[in-house]
Design an enzyme around this catalytic site. Structure first.
Site, PDB file in Angstrom:
ATOM      1  N   GLU A  47      18.513-126.371  -7.189  1.00  0.00           N
ATOM      2  CA  GLU A  47      18.058-125.926  -8.514  1.00  0.00           C
ATOM      3  C   GLU A  47      19.164-125.133  -9.202  1.00  0.00           C
ATOM      4  O   GLU A  47      19.816-124.291  -8.576  1.00  0.00           O
ATOM      5  CB  GLU A  47      16.821-125.041  -8.390  1.00  0.00           C
ATOM      6  N   HIS A  72      15.004-122.453   0.670  1.00  0.00           N
ATOM      7  CA  HIS A  72      15.198-122.977  -0.678  1.00  0.00           C
ATOM      8  C   HIS A  72      15.428-121.789  -1.595  1.00  0.00           C
ATOM      9  O   HIS A  72      15.280-120.645  -1.186  1.00  0.00           O
ATOM     10  CB  HIS A  72      13.955-123.774  -1.114  1.00  0.00           C
ATOM     11  N   HIS A  89      10.095-120.801  14.039  1.00  0.00           N
ATOM     12  CA  HIS A  89       9.385-122.003  13.631  1.00  0.00           C
ATOM     13  C   HIS A  89       8.508-121.807  12.397  1.00  0.00           C
ATOM     14  O   HIS A  89       7.762-120.851  12.289  1.00  0.00           O
ATOM     15  CB  HIS A  89       8.491-122.506  14.776  1.00  0.00           C
ATOM     16  N   HIS A  94      12.701-118.071   0.830  1.00  0.00           N
ATOM     17  CA  HIS A  94      12.848-118.564  -0.538  1.00  0.00           C
ATOM     18  C   HIS A  94      13.617-117.551  -1.357  1.00  0.00           C
ATOM     19  O   HIS A  94      13.186-116.417  -1.519  1.00  0.00           O
ATOM     20  CB  HIS A  94      11.477-118.845  -1.164  1.00  0.00           C
TER      21      HIS A  94
END
Length: 186
Positions: A47, A72, A89, A94
């Protein structure tokens, strides 16, 4: 799978790192030496910010990104994972986000728009957002830490928690060596 993002950035992965074949790395991602990236992890830097720019997602040397982790970033913001850090896990990191060296992030934990200081331990199923966790903090399982949380009530990391974190990091560094050794076998 290693692939370009729409801006043409390709991940840069150190030769000594091990990336599971089922993991996806996309875009402006930098993976350090001896990093382990487990099955079905997704690390995606694609992005752009309002000016068309993009900061990288950086995974520091000797760190491990375990099975099913997603990393992300919103609008091209930087994500940095320090050295000797374990992301367990199914966690989600973010960005914007900065995780210090020798940090342990437990199973199913979510970090968003935050900084986690070096040597901290965040246990399983926790959420940390919109705040700065100082160095050496211990955040118990199922905690919800945000900008209004009174961090003075948070305990420092114990020797046991620190030892556990170091053991997880060591185990995953050994996995890198083992998987690199057999990666071309059927």
């Amino acid at each position: 799978m290693i692939r370009k993002n729409p801006s043409g950035h390709l991940p840069v992965v150190a030769e000594s790192a091990f990336i599971d074949p089922t993991a996806i790395l996309c875009g402006k991602v930098q993976v350090g030496e001896n990093v382990f990236i487990g099955p079905y992890a997704v690390i995606r830097a694609d992005e752009l910010d309002a000016d068309g720019g993009l900061e990288p997602i950086v995974i520091g040397d000797n760190s491990n990104i375990q099975d099913g982790v997603v990393i992300h970033s919103k609008s091209g913001a930087r994500v940095e994972i320090g050295e000797h850090t374990s992301i367990a896990h199914r966690s989600i990191i973010h960005g914007p986000c900065q995780v210090g060296h020798r940090v342990f992030i437990g199973f199913n934990t979510v970090l968003f728009n935050c900084t986690v200081g070096a040597g901290s331990v965040i246990r399983h199923n926790s959420v940390v957002e919109d705040c700065q966790v100082p160095e050496g903090f211990y955040i118990p399982s199922t905690s919800n830490i945000h900008s209004a949380t009174d961090l003075s009530r948070i305990e420092p990391v114990t020797a046991d928690a620190s030892s556990f974190s170091e053991d997880v990091a060591l185990t995953n560094r050994q996995l890198v060596a083992g998987y690199k050794r057999i990666q071309n076998e059927l």
